[in-house]
Scaffold this motif. Structure first.
Motif, PDB file in Angstrom:
ATOM      1  N   VAL A  59       0.881  -1.167   0.000  1.00  0.00           N
ATOM      2  CA  VAL A  59       0.000   0.000   0.000  1.00  0.00           C
ATOM      3  C   VAL A  59       0.919   1.217   0.000  1.00  0.00           C
ATOM      4  N   LEU A  60       0.712   2.116  -0.941  1.00  0.00           N
ATOM      5  CA  LEU A  60       1.551   3.307  -1.076  1.00  0.00           C
ATOM      6  C   LEU A  60       0.714   4.530  -0.736  1.00  0.00           C
ATOM      7  N   ARG A  61       1.154   5.303   0.243  1.00  0.00           N
ATOM      8  CA  ARG A  61       0.410   6.489   0.663  1.00  0.00           C
ATOM      9  C   ARG A  61       1.335   7.697   0.679  1.00  0.00           C
ATOM     10  N   GLY A  62       1.323   8.451  -0.412  1.00  0.00           N
ATOM     11  CA  GLY A  62       2.099   9.677  -0.474  1.00  0.00           C
ATOM     12  C   GLY A  62       1.402  10.796   0.275  1.00  0.00           C
ATOM     13  N   ARG A  63       2.122  11.806   0.631  1.00  0.00           N
ATOM     14  CA  ARG A  63       1.562  12.949   1.370  1.00  0.00           C
ATOM     15  C   ARG A  63       1.343  14.167   0.475  1.00  0.00           C
TER      16      ARG A  63
END
Length: 76
Positions: A59-63
């Motif tokens: 799971v990739l969660r950029g800001r």
């Protein structure tokens, strides 16, 4: 890391970005969603000079609100 390497990542949340410079396969060691890349700012993945990158189940969660957020099983 060498081109074509296969990397299995242990379960957990990683507060950093993936910076990829060679063709590589990166997969979650366990089930889908067991690995989360969630940097404090910016993009979760930065691909530099790699011809192909395969990400399986992280799971990739950029800001960065301007960039997409992915749950991936696909070739980038």
């Amino acid at each position: 890391m060498r081109t074509g390497a296969v990397i299995s990542v242990r379960s957990g949340t990683y507060a950093e970005s993936l910076v990829i410079t060679v063709s590589v396969t990166i997969s979650a060691e366990q089930s889908r969603g067991s690995v989360e890349t969630c940097p404090p700012h910016g993009s979760a993945v930065v691909v530099l000079q790699a011809e192909a990158v395969m990400l399986t189940d992280p799971v990739l969660r950029g800001r960065d609100e301007e960039l997409p957020r992915w749950t991936t099983r696909a070739l980038i």
